[in-house]
Design a protein around this motif. Structure first.
Motif, PDB file in Angstrom:
ATOM      1  N   VAL A 168       0.759  -1.339  -0.355  1.00 18.46           N
ATOM      2  CA  VAL A 168       0.076   0.212   0.374  1.00 18.46           C
ATOM      3  C   VAL A 168       0.877   1.112   0.117  1.00 18.46           C
ATOM      4  O   VAL A 168       0.530   2.114  -0.627  1.00 18.46           O
ATOM      5  CB  VAL A 168      -0.747  -0.079   1.109  1.00 18.46           C
ATOM      6  CG1 VAL A 168      -1.659   0.518   1.305  1.00 18.46           C
ATOM      7  CG2 VAL A 168      -1.752  -1.509   1.120  1.00 18.46           C
ATOM      8  N   GLN A 169       2.313   1.174   0.714  1.00 19.49           N
ATOM      9  CA  GLN A 169       2.553   3.077   1.250  1.00 19.49           C
ATOM     10  C   GLN A 169       3.610   2.457  -0.511  1.00 19.49           C
ATOM     11  O   GLN A 169       3.399   3.854  -0.629  1.00 19.49           O
ATOM     12  CB  GLN A 169       3.748   2.475   2.463  1.00 19.49           C
ATOM     13  CG  GLN A 169       4.325   3.854   2.558  1.00 19.49           C
ATOM     14  CD  GLN A 169       5.455   3.876   3.589  1.00 19.49           C
ATOM     15  OE1 GLN A 169       5.183   2.731   3.859  1.00 19.49           O
ATOM     16  NE2 GLN A 169       6.387   4.420   3.992  1.00 19.49           N
ATOM     17  N   THR A 170       4.016   1.739  -0.725  1.00 18.35           N
ATOM     18  CA  THR A 170       4.883   1.736  -2.135  1.00 18.35           C
ATOM     19  C   THR A 170       4.017   2.215  -3.270  1.00 18.35           C
ATOM     20  O   THR A 170       4.371   3.140  -3.876  1.00 18.35           O
ATOM     21  CB  THR A 170       5.646   0.310  -2.792  1.00 18.35           C
ATOM     22  OG1 THR A 170       6.013   0.125  -0.677  1.00 18.35           O
ATOM     23  CG2 THR A 170       6.416   0.978  -3.727  1.00 18.35           C
ATOM     24  N   ARG A 171       2.462   1.506  -3.407  1.00 19.70           N
ATOM     25  CA  ARG A 171       1.877   2.160  -4.838  1.00 19.70           C
ATOM     26  C   ARG A 171       1.435   3.776  -4.398  1.00 19.70           C
ATOM     27  O   ARG A 171       1.764   4.342  -5.154  1.00 19.70           O
ATOM     28  CB  ARG A 171       0.118   1.985  -3.843  1.00 19.70           C
ATOM     29  CG  ARG A 171       0.035   0.572  -4.272  1.00 19.70           C
ATOM     30  CD  ARG A 171      -0.963  -0.079  -4.105  1.00 19.70           C
ATOM     31  NE  ARG A 171      -2.326   0.152  -5.168  1.00 19.70           N
ATOM     32  CZ  ARG A 171      -3.121  -0.259  -5.701  1.00 19.70           C
ATOM     33  NH1 ARG A 171      -3.508  -1.821  -5.643  1.00 19.70           N
ATOM     34  NH2 ARG A 171      -4.307   0.221  -6.635  1.00 19.70           N
ATOM     35  N   ALA A 172       1.341   4.467  -2.910  1.00 19.51           N
ATOM     36  CA  ALA A 172       0.988   5.586  -2.792  1.00 19.51           C
ATOM     37  C   ALA A 172       2.515   6.352  -3.957  1.00 19.51           C
ATOM     38  O   ALA A 172       2.282   7.636  -4.334  1.00 19.51           O
ATOM     39  CB  ALA A 172       1.049   5.913  -1.742  1.00 19.51           C
ATOM     40  N   GLU A 173       3.615   5.870  -3.030  1.00 18.54           N
ATOM     41  CA  GLU A 173       4.745   6.812  -4.417  1.00 18.54           C
ATOM     42  C   GLU A 173       4.817   6.565  -5.184  1.00 18.54           C
ATOM     43  O   GLU A 173       5.260   8.200  -6.089  1.00 18.54           O
ATOM     44  CB  GLU A 173       6.603   5.729  -3.013  1.00 18.54           C
ATOM     45  CG  GLU A 173       6.074   6.278  -1.183  1.00 18.54           C
ATOM     46  CD  GLU A 173       7.204   5.033  -0.823  1.00 18.54           C
ATOM     47  OE1 GLU A 173       7.281   5.099  -0.146  1.00 18.54           O
ATOM     48  OE2 GLU A 173       8.143   4.776  -2.079  1.00 18.54           O
ATOM     49  N   VAL A 174       4.767   4.905  -5.891  1.00 15.86           N
ATOM     50  CA  VAL A 174       4.536   5.057  -7.351  1.00 15.86           C
ATOM     51  C   VAL A 174       3.890   5.594  -8.217  1.00 15.86           C
ATOM     52  O   VAL A 174       3.949   6.119  -9.150  1.00 15.86           O
ATOM     53  CB  VAL A 174       5.151   3.478  -6.962  1.00 15.86           C
ATOM     54  CG1 VAL A 174       4.579   2.686  -8.405  1.00 15.86           C
ATOM     55  CG2 VAL A 174       6.324   3.056  -6.987  1.00 15.86           C
ATOM     56  N   GLN A 175       2.417   5.638  -7.794  1.00 13.63           N
ATOM     57  CA  GLN A 175       1.330   5.893  -8.476  1.00 13.63           C
ATOM     58  C   GLN A 175       1.321   7.261  -9.735  1.00 13.63           C
ATOM     59  O   GLN A 175       1.706   7.454 -10.901  1.00 13.63           O
ATOM     60  CB  GLN A 175       0.111   5.925  -8.466  1.00 13.63           C
ATOM     61  CG  GLN A 175      -0.257   6.376  -6.979  1.00 13.63           C
ATOM     62  CD  GLN A 175      -1.831   6.141  -6.206  1.00 13.63           C
ATOM     63  OE1 GLN A 175      -2.001   5.058  -6.043  1.00 13.63           O
ATOM     64  NE2 GLN A 175      -2.460   7.033  -5.160  1.00 13.63           N
ATOM     65  N   GLY A 176       1.882   8.130  -8.941  1.00 11.18           N
ATOM     66  CA  GLY A 176       1.983   9.620  -8.907  1.00 11.18           C
ATOM     67  C   GLY A 176       3.063   9.711  -9.922  1.00 11.18           C
ATOM     68  O   GLY A 176       2.817  10.377 -11.302  1.00 11.18           O
ATOM     69  N   GLU A 177       4.394   9.268  -9.191  1.00 11.98           N
ATOM     70  CA  GLU A 177       5.791   8.868 -10.702  1.00 11.98           C
ATOM     71  C   GLU A 177       5.046   8.621 -11.436  1.00 11.98           C
ATOM     72  O   GLU A 177       5.508   8.472 -13.588  1.00 11.98           O
ATOM     73  CB  GLU A 177       7.220   8.725 -10.459  1.00 11.98           C
ATOM     74  CG  GLU A 177       6.739   7.459  -9.490  1.00 11.98           C
ATOM     75  CD  GLU A 177       8.596   6.895  -8.964  1.00 11.98           C
ATOM     76  OE1 GLU A 177       8.616   6.166  -8.903  1.00 11.98           O
ATOM     77  OE2 GLU A 177       8.454   7.756  -7.842  1.00 11.98           O
ATOM     78  N   LEU A 178       4.253   7.120 -11.610  1.00 10.88           N
ATOM     79  CA  LEU A 178       3.891   6.730 -12.445  1.00 10.88           C
ATOM     80  C   LEU A 178       2.854   7.458 -14.186  1.00 10.88           C
ATOM     81  O   LEU A 178       4.278   7.170 -15.267  1.00 10.88           O
ATOM     82  CB  LEU A 178       3.531   5.033 -12.657  1.00 10.88           C
ATOM     83  CG  LEU A 178       2.971   4.381 -13.525  1.00 10.88           C
ATOM     84  CD1 LEU A 178       4.041   3.776 -14.726  1.00 10.88           C
ATOM     85  CD2 LEU A 178       2.668   3.189 -13.030  1.00 10.88           C
ATOM     86  N   ARG A 179       2.166   7.746 -12.742  1.00 10.55           N
ATOM     87  CA  ARG A 179       1.859   8.746 -14.167  1.00 10.55           C
ATOM     88  C   ARG A 179       2.238  10.070 -14.903  1.00 10.55           C
ATOM     89  O   ARG A 179       2.295  10.206 -16.022  1.00 10.55           O
ATOM     90  CB  ARG A 179       0.592   9.816 -12.926  1.00 10.55           C
ATOM     91  CG  ARG A 179      -0.324   9.834 -13.415  1.00 10.55           C
ATOM     92  CD  ARG A 179      -1.147  11.210 -12.651  1.00 10.55           C
ATOM     93  NE  ARG A 179      -2.131  11.722 -13.035  1.00 10.55           N
ATOM     94  CZ  ARG A 179      -3.150  12.145 -13.034  1.00 10.55           C
ATOM     95  NH1 ARG A 179      -4.377  10.892 -12.416  1.00 10.55           N
ATOM     96  NH2 ARG A 179      -4.251  13.233 -13.458  1.00 10.55           N
ATOM     97  N   GLN A 180       3.606  10.710 -14.047  1.00 15.13           N
ATOM     98  CA  GLN A 180       4.055  11.489 -14.923  1.00 15.13           C
ATOM     99  C   GLN A 180       4.598  10.619 -15.600  1.00 15.13           C
ATOM    100  O   GLN A 180       4.757  11.269 -17.360  1.00 15.13           O
ATOM    101  CB  GLN A 180       5.050  11.956 -13.821  1.00 15.13           C
ATOM    102  CG  GLN A 180       5.124  12.944 -13.690  1.00 15.13           C
ATOM    103  CD  GLN A 180       6.512  13.768 -12.658  1.00 15.13           C
ATOM    104  OE1 GLN A 180       6.945  12.871 -11.656  1.00 15.13           O
ATOM    105  NE2 GLN A 180       6.599  15.105 -12.059  1.00 15.13           N
ATOM    106  N   HIS A 181       5.549  10.082 -16.024  1.00 14.82           N
ATOM    107  CA  HIS A 181       6.144   9.330 -16.560  1.00 14.82           C
ATOM    108  C   HIS A 181       4.840   8.532 -17.902  1.00 14.82           C
ATOM    109  O   HIS A 181       5.321   8.782 -18.561  1.00 14.82           O
ATOM    110  CB  HIS A 181       6.821   7.968 -16.891  1.00 14.82           C
ATOM    111  CG  HIS A 181       8.555   7.927 -15.291  1.00 14.82           C
ATOM    112  ND1 HIS A 181       9.038   9.212 -15.506  1.00 14.82           N
ATOM    113  CD2 HIS A 181       8.021   7.856 -13.853  1.00 14.82           C
ATOM    114  CE1 HIS A 181       9.658   9.321 -14.528  1.00 14.82           C
ATOM    115  NE2 HIS A 181       9.243   8.222 -13.435  1.00 14.82           N
TER     116      HIS A 181
END
Lengths: 354, 266
Positions: A168-181
């Motif tokens: 869950v915590q990693t998701r929160a970190e990853v989703q923002g930058e994934l969206r950017q990429h």
């Protein structure tokens, strides 16, 4: 650079027959329950599976078309895939994983490494370039998998449940930058997922498939505003009923009526937000609300800031109430209650023809 | 694993203990009875150098031959969906269960100077295999290759296909997927299979004797030298067995500590 899947894949006891299109720069989420055919679609698009009928095209180039005996194998499609389990090569360092695609295309070792290093830099992975996949966290592995897919300069990008393998915590970190990429990537992106949050966060357009068929597509707002199947309604947390409307009164297929002045005559779908209801423990008098049902509380589930009731009238209705209302009215499972909702809170729209 | 040990049925312990004694005692006897003080003299008088050289050379060549032919074969057995592949698998594992002496005889009938295929080798290319060092290599490979094939086939079968798919989407053709992804993934099994194969080739006796003979300096390997010594001076045979025992112990150690560790794959 438009990606278009319009075909049929038959597997044992299962048929995927769908039309899905993704334009350049678009992130299309294919959303559906497990077993709906999402992975089959993804595998067909990247060439790990053949379609039985129809065709797949990318940027006007036919990738698969049995009628014309055309099939481009996976290794010649140049479609980047980020698998759910990442599938990094365990025996290669991160930099070699990312350079693998370029090397496969015949790029010289030094040049391939240089370009791979560029991608690692862009995704903030430079410090990890000499690590092995076994030494990476889930979020890091996912970024490496994305870098590896982007490094081949793909004509389209496919992602299989990109956030599902992360905690869950990693998701929160990853989703923002994934969206950017993803928004930086100029080609079409197809993302398959069973998680509506993932779809809503990352996609510009949604395609909902159930049992191998497309049941609905549109922008996130269109899908959440007008769900057409119980699955979608449940995903977006809405009450959905099918019925037939005449003069603003909808006779529901499952029994009962809903007053919906704006409903067009004919077969319609009706949605009601769970928060649109008022709960009464005695028959309401003098209420101006035109919709009124009587039933019993079947279940109570606490949500973040409220309690969600399931009331059977006898059709199940999701109702959100505050915790203080539960205490005040002494609501409990089995208690008979009356529900009222204003006609203006009812949304009705023509049922799609199947 | 203490709990598992505590639950062992008592009745199994005595036969197991006898089994251990049965397997270990002969080796111990070999060590006890070895003429330790005369080793140097015995080794010098029996031309151990050339037998040892031939043994090592031929067994390594047999291993190389087994790798060249056996790895592709193992891949096909593991992955091919062609009809009849099950029959092929049964056929190529026959040497596993065939007595090596019979294997040597069969090789002779196939590749001997008047053999089914050997006569053409002789007539067209002037190649003669029996009673040569190449013959030793063939006899050893015939018996040992199935060990490699069986081990590696299992690894190919269980190797992660997902990684191969990922490699394909990255543009790798079939051969590149095989050489850069599949093969590296099965290195632990390849190593274990190679050791088994080489050890089997090193100890090969029956097929070598029938197909290549027992010519000192040409086809006489260590096992054949030991037989020869045993018929004349049994005490020498004991001394000559020691190097093979050392090799066996080393192989065991290698398999234990390097290649059979599950973590070695990661």
């Amino acid at each position: 650079m438009t990606l278009e899947f319009d075909g049929t894949v038959r597997r044992e006891g299962f048929v995927l027959a769908a039309q899905v299109r993704a334009d350049p720069g678009e992130v299309v989420a294919v959303l559906g329950p497990n077993g709906a055919g999402k992975t089959t679609l993804l595998r067909a698009v990247c060439g790990l599976l053949r379609v039985d009928d129809g065709s797949i095209t990318l940027d006007g180039r036919t990738l698969d078309d049995p009628a014309r005996s055309r099939f481009v194998p996976a290794e010649r499609r140049r479609i980047g895939v980020v698998f759910q389990d990442h599938r990094l090569f365990p025996h290669q360092r991160v930099i070699d994983n990312v350079a693998f695609g370029l090397r496969s295309q015949g790029v010289a070792p030094r040049e391939a490494r240089r370009r791979a290093a560029g991608w690692l830099d862009r995704l903030g992975l430079t410090d990890l370039s000499r690590r092995r996949p076994g030494q990476l966290s889930g979020g890091q592995a996912q970024r490496v998998a994305l870098a590896r897919a982007l490094a081949i300069d793909p004509g389209a990008l496919l992602l299989d449940e990109p956030l599902a393998a992360l905690d869950v915590q990693t998701r929160a970190e990853v989703q923002g930058e994934l969206r950017q990429h993803l928004s930086a990537y100029p080609g079409p992106t197809l993302l398959v997922t069973h998680d509506p949050i993932e779809a809503l966060l990352l996609a510009t357009r949604l395609v909902v498939i159930e049992q191998g068929r497309v049941v609905q597509q549109g922008t996130p707002a269109q899908i959440t505003g007008r769900p057409v199947t119980p699955y979608v309604a449940r995903l977006v947390g809405m009450n959905l009923y099918a019925g037939t409307s005449r003069g603003g009164i909808v006779a529901l297929d499952g029994g009962g009526e809903i007053v919906a002045p704006d409903a067009p005559d004919g077969p319609v779908l009706v949605t009601l937000r769970p928060s649109a209801f008022t709960v009464h423990v005695e028959a309401p008098h003098g209420s101006s609300a035109r919709n009124r049902w009587h039933g019993a509380i079947a279940a109570m589930v606490p949500l973040a800031d409220r309690i969600r009731l399931t009331v059977t009238v006898p059709q199940p209705v999701l109702v959100d109430v505050t915790a203080s209302a539960v205490a005040e009215l002494r609501l409990e499972p089995g208690l008979p209650v009356w529900l009222t909702a204003k006609a203006t809170d009812v949304t009705a729209y023509p049922a799609p023809v199947r | 694993m203490k709990t598992a040990g505590a639950r062992t049925p008592i009745a199994l312990v005595p036969p197991a203990a006898v089994g251990v004694a049965f397997l270990v005692l002969p080796t111990v006897a070999l060590v006890i009875r070895a003429p330790w003080s005369d080793l140097a003299t015995i080794y010098r008088s029996n031309d151990i150098t050339s037998a040892l050289r031939i043994s090592i050379e031929t067994s390594l060549q047999a291993l190389v031959l087994s790798l060249i032919l056996g790895v592709p074969l193992a891949w096909l057995l593991a992955r091919s969906t062609a009809p009849g592949i099950a029959v092929v698998r049964a056929l190529v594992t026959v040497p596993l269960v065939l007595p090596p002496v019979v294997g040597g005889l069969a090789l002779f009938l196939a590749l001997g100077r008047n053999g089914v295929a050997g006569r053409y080798l002789d007539r067209w290319f002037g190649i003669t295999l029996p009673f040569t060092q190449h013959g030793v290599v063939l006899a050893e490979a015939f018996v040992a290759m199935p060990f490699l094939v069986v081990t590696v086939e299992g690894a190919f079968r269980t190797a992660d296909r997902g990684l191969e798919e990922a490699a394909a989407t990255l543009g790798a053709g079939r051969l590149r997927v095989f050489s850069r992804v599949t093969l590296p993934l099965i290195v632990p099994s390849l190593a274990a299979g190679s050791v088994l194969c080489w050890a089997r080739a090193l100890g090969e006796f029956g097929a070598t004797l029938l197909f290549a003979g027992n010519l000192p300096g040409a086809t006489q390997t260590m096992p054949l030298l030991i037989l020869y010594a045993f018929n004349n001076k049994p005490q020498d045979a004991v001394a000559l067995s020691l190097p093979l025992l050392v090799v066996a112990v080393v192989i065991l150690g290698l398999l234990r500590d390097r290649w059979l560790r599950p973590a070695a794959a990661s």
